[in-house]
Design a protein around this motif. Structure first.
Motif, PDB file in Angstrom:
ATOM      1  N   ALA A  35       0.832  -1.203   0.000  1.00 23.48           N
ATOM      2  CA  ALA A  35       0.000   0.000   0.000  1.00 23.48           C
ATOM      3  C   ALA A  35       0.866   1.252   0.000  1.00 23.48           C
ATOM      4  CB  ALA A  35      -0.918  -0.009   1.229  1.00 23.48           C
ATOM      5  N   TYR A  36       1.914   1.223   0.828  1.00 27.79           N
ATOM      6  CA  TYR A  36       2.814   2.375   0.888  1.00 27.79           C
ATOM      7  C   TYR A  36       3.398   2.677  -0.480  1.00 27.79           C
ATOM      8  CZ  TYR A  36       6.989   5.076   2.176  1.00 27.79           C
ATOM      9  OH  TYR A  36       7.958   6.032   2.253  1.00 27.79           O
ATOM     10  N   TYR A  37       3.921   1.613  -1.141  1.00 27.46           N
ATOM     11  CA  TYR A  37       4.578   1.856  -2.433  1.00 27.46           C
ATOM     12  C   TYR A  37       3.584   2.309  -3.501  1.00 27.46           C
ATOM     13  CZ  TYR A  37       8.859  -0.144  -0.605  1.00 27.46           C
ATOM     14  OH  TYR A  37       9.989  -0.363   0.134  1.00 27.46           O
ATOM     15  N   VAL A  38       2.391   1.681  -3.525  1.00 38.42           N
ATOM     16  CA  VAL A  38       1.409   2.066  -4.548  1.00 38.42           C
ATOM     17  C   VAL A  38       1.008   3.528  -4.381  1.00 38.42           C
ATOM     18  CG1 VAL A  38      -0.967   1.718  -5.328  1.00 38.42           C
ATOM     19  CG2 VAL A  38       0.489  -0.246  -4.874  1.00 38.42           C
ATOM     20  N   PHE A  39       0.655   3.928  -3.152  1.00 37.74           N
ATOM     21  CA  PHE A  39       0.170   5.288  -2.959  1.00 37.74           C
ATOM     22  C   PHE A  39       1.307   6.298  -3.065  1.00 37.74           C
ATOM     23  CE2 PHE A  39      -3.348   3.042  -0.557  1.00 37.74           C
ATOM     24  CZ  PHE A  39      -4.149   3.020  -1.679  1.00 37.74           C
ATOM     25  N   LEU A  40       2.512   5.857  -2.716  1.00 36.29           N
ATOM     26  CA  LEU A  40       3.671   6.732  -2.920  1.00 36.29           C
ATOM     27  C   LEU A  40       3.838   7.012  -4.411  1.00 36.29           C
ATOM     28  CD1 LEU A  40       5.954   8.049  -1.242  1.00 36.29           C
ATOM     29  CD2 LEU A  40       7.400   6.151  -1.968  1.00 36.29           C
ATOM     30  N   ALA A  41       3.638   5.962  -5.227  1.00 42.94           N
ATOM     31  CA  ALA A  41       3.759   6.147  -6.672  1.00 42.94           C
ATOM     32  C   ALA A  41       2.681   7.107  -7.184  1.00 42.94           C
ATOM     33  CB  ALA A  41       3.651   4.792  -7.383  1.00 42.94           C
ATOM     34  N   VAL A  42       1.441   6.940  -6.684  1.00 42.12           N
ATOM     35  CA  VAL A  42       0.369   7.857  -7.082  1.00 42.12           C
ATOM     36  C   VAL A  42       0.750   9.284  -6.713  1.00 42.12           C
ATOM     37  CG1 VAL A  42      -2.030   8.504  -6.661  1.00 42.12           C
ATOM     38  CG2 VAL A  42      -1.424   6.091  -6.875  1.00 42.12           C
ATOM     39  N   ALA A  43       1.244   9.453  -5.487  1.00 44.21           N
ATOM     40  CA  ALA A  43       1.620  10.791  -5.023  1.00 44.21           C
ATOM     41  C   ALA A  43       2.750  11.358  -5.865  1.00 44.21           C
ATOM     42  CB  ALA A  43       2.023  10.739  -3.551  1.00 44.21           C
ATOM     43  N   ALA A  44       3.743  10.513  -6.174  1.00 44.60           N
ATOM     44  CA  ALA A  44       4.873  10.987  -6.979  1.00 44.60           C
ATOM     45  C   ALA A  44       4.378  11.462  -8.333  1.00 44.60           C
ATOM     46  CB  ALA A  44       5.898   9.867  -7.135  1.00 44.60           C
ATOM     47  N   LEU A  45       3.446  10.712  -8.905  1.00 43.36           N
ATOM     48  CA  LEU A  45       2.868  11.113 -10.185  1.00 43.36           C
ATOM     49  C   LEU A  45       2.205  12.482 -10.066  1.00 43.36           C
ATOM     50  CD1 LEU A  45       2.267  10.041 -13.067  1.00 43.36           C
ATOM     51  CD2 LEU A  45       0.039   9.325 -12.182  1.00 43.36           C
ATOM     52  N   CYS A  46       1.414  12.681  -9.001  1.00 35.68           N
ATOM     53  CA  CYS A  46       0.726  13.954  -8.804  1.00 35.68           C
ATOM     54  C   CYS A  46       1.725  15.101  -8.645  1.00 35.68           C
ATOM     55  CB  CYS A  46      -0.184  13.896  -7.577  1.00 35.68           C
ATOM     56  SG  CYS A  46      -1.583  12.801  -7.784  1.00 35.68           S
ATOM     57  N   PRO A  80       4.795  21.193   0.244  1.00 35.76           N
ATOM     58  CA  PRO A  80       3.682  20.444   0.842  1.00 35.76           C
ATOM     59  C   PRO A  80       4.116  19.097   1.415  1.00 35.76           C
ATOM     60  CG  PRO A  80       3.053  21.311  -1.287  1.00 35.76           C
ATOM     61  CD  PRO A  80       4.510  21.606  -1.134  1.00 35.76           C
ATOM     62  N   ALA A  81       5.033  18.408   0.714  1.00 34.68           N
ATOM     63  CA  ALA A  81       5.484  17.110   1.222  1.00 34.68           C
ATOM     64  C   ALA A  81       6.225  17.286   2.544  1.00 34.68           C
ATOM     65  CB  ALA A  81       6.378  16.430   0.196  1.00 34.68           C
ATOM     66  N   ILE A  82       7.115  18.285   2.574  1.00 35.43           N
ATOM     67  CA  ILE A  82       7.868  18.530   3.807  1.00 35.43           C
ATOM     68  C   ILE A  82       6.922  18.925   4.936  1.00 35.43           C
ATOM     69  CG2 ILE A  82       9.617  20.012   4.861  1.00 35.43           C
ATOM     70  CD1 ILE A  82      10.918  20.211   2.101  1.00 35.43           C
ATOM     71  N   GLY A  83       5.950  19.793   4.616  1.00 38.19           N
ATOM     72  CA  GLY A  83       4.981  20.211   5.622  1.00 38.19           C
ATOM     73  C   GLY A  83       4.172  19.035   6.143  1.00 38.19           C
ATOM     74  N   ALA A  84       3.775  18.131   5.221  1.00 39.52           N
ATOM     75  CA  ALA A  84       2.988  16.969   5.643  1.00 39.52           C
ATOM     76  C   ALA A  84       3.809  16.079   6.576  1.00 39.52           C
ATOM     77  CB  ALA A  84       2.527  16.176   4.418  1.00 39.52           C
ATOM     78  N   VAL A  85       5.090  15.902   6.238  1.00 36.98           N
ATOM     79  CA  VAL A  85       5.950  15.088   7.105  1.00 36.98           C
ATOM     80  C   VAL A  85       6.078  15.756   8.478  1.00 36.98           C
ATOM     81  CG1 VAL A  85       8.299  14.273   7.454  1.00 36.98           C
ATOM     82  CG2 VAL A  85       7.209  14.011   5.224  1.00 36.98           C
ATOM     83  N   ALA A  86       6.223  17.089   8.468  1.00 34.17           N
ATOM     84  CA  ALA A  86       6.352  17.798   9.746  1.00 34.17           C
ATOM     85  C   ALA A  86       5.107  17.585  10.606  1.00 34.17           C
ATOM     86  CB  ALA A  86       6.577  19.289   9.497  1.00 34.17           C
ATOM     87  N   ILE A  87       3.921  17.753   9.989  1.00 33.52           N
ATOM     88  CA  ILE A  87       2.688  17.560  10.755  1.00 33.52           C
ATOM     89  C   ILE A  87       2.554  16.109  11.194  1.00 33.52           C
ATOM     90  CG2 ILE A  87       0.167  17.528  10.570  1.00 33.52           C
ATOM     91  CD1 ILE A  87       0.274  20.051   9.104  1.00 33.52           C
ATOM     92  N   GLY A  88       2.901  15.184  10.278  1.00 36.21           N
ATOM     93  CA  GLY A  88       2.828  13.765  10.622  1.00 36.21           C
ATOM     94  C   GLY A  88       3.701  13.446  11.816  1.00 36.21           C
TER      95      GLY A  88
END
Lengths: 294, 365
Positions: free
Chosen positions: B180-191, B281-289
């Motif tokens: 799941a991690y890899y699939v959704f990571l790929a979707v996110a990378a595409l976006c 946004p990715a860095i911010g999401a990691v910070a909040i996470g």
């Protein structure tokens, strides 16, 4: 018919709270030109001040005065420390939105930090008895809210029309640079404006709190209703805030009882008011039209 | 900057991104199943922040209501999976389309309502959205929520409802969480790639021009209305993809996940990471996470002697950070890093006692 009348009275009583929130918002909009998204949370925080003083043994009315003083101090400090350094809201709307949302999150969390997450019971200012008005039983608390609103409107009128501070506020609202040039202490005037706004918020919070119970989420719905009120009345109009608040109060208490589609969406009428007014007549009913030049 | 300096700069960027890619790919191998699931939930947050950043950071339209669009994506996916049993990726794509349409619908009135007032309307939308879910609880399940289920044959050979999950194909040899991690990571990378190319295109330059000066952009021949409405649509679609992934990961949607605070956190992610930047946004999401999943659980429920509830410290820190960043470093983490790099480059280049060359890179966008 008497059922409808009852809802109208409840609506007017709640509308008085929205109008008080709206008055605070208008003071800030007129003095600093920004929509204060943190108004509700600042008011909630000051309301916790009222609660704490009351718990400590002060009678509720004295506690309310104390809470207003606390609110005034919070407002003045927030303006000095946070809002003033950000700059002109209409040049940098994003920065202002972010800062007020930072205040929103911060004060909400601070209240939870200090007072926990459990709902607190809050004493009513006017007791729990009812009175017969036109054949309908109405809570004294609702009528009292209308009385407080009337008193506040009077005080605002006196401050803004009859005192030197009020004159200064009107001058600063109309043109800050020229006001500074003629010797008006602009910063102090703005501080007073913010202080006034939060102390009105403390009153709104104290009148509202007995109904839902006091928690850090106390003012989130009244904030939206207050915004709907001043959108309708005009962002810079005190009369508009009062009229708009009462109208929104009646609207949001009567419509969901009779229209099934709005049964659980008490916010929907207020949202439609905001949307439609901003689309059709952005200055509201009593507001001044802003002309911008390119 | 000299050619050698620029080369060194490019090289260091390649090295840093290479290391980052390796770390991001290795995480599910290192972490246990619980933490893999946790960090997978940061992906939808990053996607929603990416969408909001496109709208607010690049186009200057302020939305405090992206939690609602995120919710539309989540509920679309839940209903599509429950009613029509589509494949999960198809449901995500369909939710993106639905949210695009919703975004365009919100974007149209936003042509007339701007700045602070748009923020007000979207704030009202964010507060209203949970009430809408309650009103239509017959379809949405209200606050009790809606489980996303699949009919499956259980061990006794009886058809029964079972919460959906992301299943790893056997050839991968991965656990379901890792897959799941890899699939959704790929979707996110595409976006992220799509957004990166979009903001560097002609349309992207139009977006930025509108943010900086709408009248000037219009005079220069930018079709302001179309660009603004399209930006709203794309932004909503990205938030929708985030919501869809969130729904699939939770196998359940409920009104409590889409409150005003969710919307505010997206904005926090954008500002903390750095608005108008791709990585922000990715860095911010990691910070909040990190704050939500690592810091908050470590905080005590009650701190003596005043019986303070330290669990509430996270939003307090985030709120304070938001204000401090706005006052001191409006570019967020990415903007500050850029400034720092520019300053270091200047210092490295300055010959002893020579004139100070002006920096050619950096500054906040």
């Amino acid at each position: 018919m008497s059922e409808l009348l009852q809802y109208v009275f409840i609506g007017l009583g709640n509308g008085a709270v929205y109008a008080m929130v709206g008055l605070g918002l208008v003071v800030i909009y007129r003095s600093t030109g920004l929509l204060n998204f943190a108004q509700g949370e600042l008011a909630m925080f000051a309301t916790f001040g009222v609660w704490t003083l009351h718990e400590a043994g002060l009678p509720i009315w004295l506690a309310l005065l104390g809470g207003m003083a606390i609110g005034f101090a919070i407002g003045a400090i927030v303006h000095q420390v946070v809002v003033r350094p950000v700059g002109d809201p209409h040049q940098k709307p994003l920065a202002v939105v972010i800062v007020t949302i930072g205040l929103f999150l911060g004060f909400n969390a601070l209240a939870q930090l200090i007072w926990g997450t459990n709902e607190k019971e809050f004493a009513t200012l006017f007791g729990n008895s009812e009175v017969d008005v036109l054949g309908t039983l109405v809570d004294w608390q609702k009528l009292g809210a209308l009385g407080i609103l009337a008193a506040e409107a009077l005080v605002f009128w006196v401050i803004f029309q009859k005192t030197k501070v009020g004159l200064g506020m009107r001058a600063v609202a109309s043109n800050p640079e020229s006001s500074a040039l003629v010797g008006i202490p602009v910063t102090r005037i703005l501080m007073i404006g913010w202080g006034l706004a939060v102390s009105v918020g403390a009153v709104a919070g104290a009148v509202w709190a007995p109904t839902p119970g006091l928690s850090s989420n106390l003012m989130q719905l009244p904030l939206i209703y207050g915004f709907a009120a001043i959108t309708l009345g005009g962002f810079d109009s005190f009369v508009g805030a009062v009229v708009g608040g009462l109208f929104v109060g009646v609207l949001t208490d009567v419509v969901p009882r009779y229209v099934d589609a709005f049964e659980k969406m008490t916010l929907a009428p207020a949202f439609l008011v905001i949307l439609v007014v901003l689309l059709v007549r952005p200055q509201g009913i009593f507001g001044r039209k802003v002309v911008s030049r390119v | 900057m000299s050619a050698a300096g620029r080369l060194r700069d490019t090289r260091s960027i390649i090295v840093v991104s290479g290391v980052l890619v390796v770390v991001v790919l290795a995480l599910p191998q290192v972490l246990d199943a619980f933490w893999t699931r946790r960090i997978t939930l940061w992906i939808p947050l990053a996607l929603a922040a990416l969408g909001l950043n496109l709208l607010t950071g690049y186009n200057g339209q302020i939305s405090v209501g992206h939690g609602a669009l995120y919710g539309v994506g989540a509920y679309s996916t839940a209903l599509i999976l429950n009613e029509w049993k589509w494949p999960q990726l198809a449901a995500i794509a369909a939710s993106a389309v639905i949210c695009f349409v919703a975004g365009v619908a919100v974007g149209l009135p936003a042509l007339r309502i701007k700045g602070l007032y748009l923020a007000l309307v979207t704030l009202a939308v964010a507060t209203l959205f949970p009430q809408v879910l309650e009103q239509f609880s017959g379809t949405t399940g209200g606050s009790a929520g809606l489980a996303i289920t699949n009919q499956e044959m259980n061990r006794r050979g009886v058809l029964a409802d079972r919460a959906i999950r992301v299943e790893a194909p056997t050839w991968t040899g991965l656990a379901d969480d890792q897959w799941a991690y890899y699939v959704f990571l790929a979707v996110a990378a595409l976006c992220f790639l799509v957004v990166r190319n979009l903001v560097r295109s002609r349309v992207g330059r139009s977006m930025i021009a509108i943010r900086d000066n709408e009248v000037a952009a219009e005079v220069s021949g930018v079709n302001v209305a179309i660009v603004k409405v399209l930006t709203f649509g794309v932004s909503a679609a990205l938030a929708g993809v985030g919501g869809a992934i969130f729904a699939i990961l939770q196998a359940r949607v409920s009104s409590g996940s889409f409150t005003l605070v969710a919307s505010l956190y997206f904005l926090v992610a954008v500002v903390v990471g750095g608005s108008a930047s791709i990585a922000g946004p990715a860095i911010g999401a990691v910070a909040i996470g990190l704050f939500q999943d690592v810091v908050t659980p470590a905080l005590p429920e009650s701190v003596t002697p005043w019986d303070l509830n330290a669990k509430a410290a996270t939003p307090l820190i985030l709120g304070t950070m938001l204000i401090l960043l706005m006052l001191a470093a409006p570019g967020g983490i990415v903007g500050s890093a850029r400034q720092l790099r520019a300053r270091l480059a200047v210092r490295a280049q300055r010959p002893a006692d020579g004139p100070i060359p002006t920096p050619t890179t950096g500054g906040t966008p």
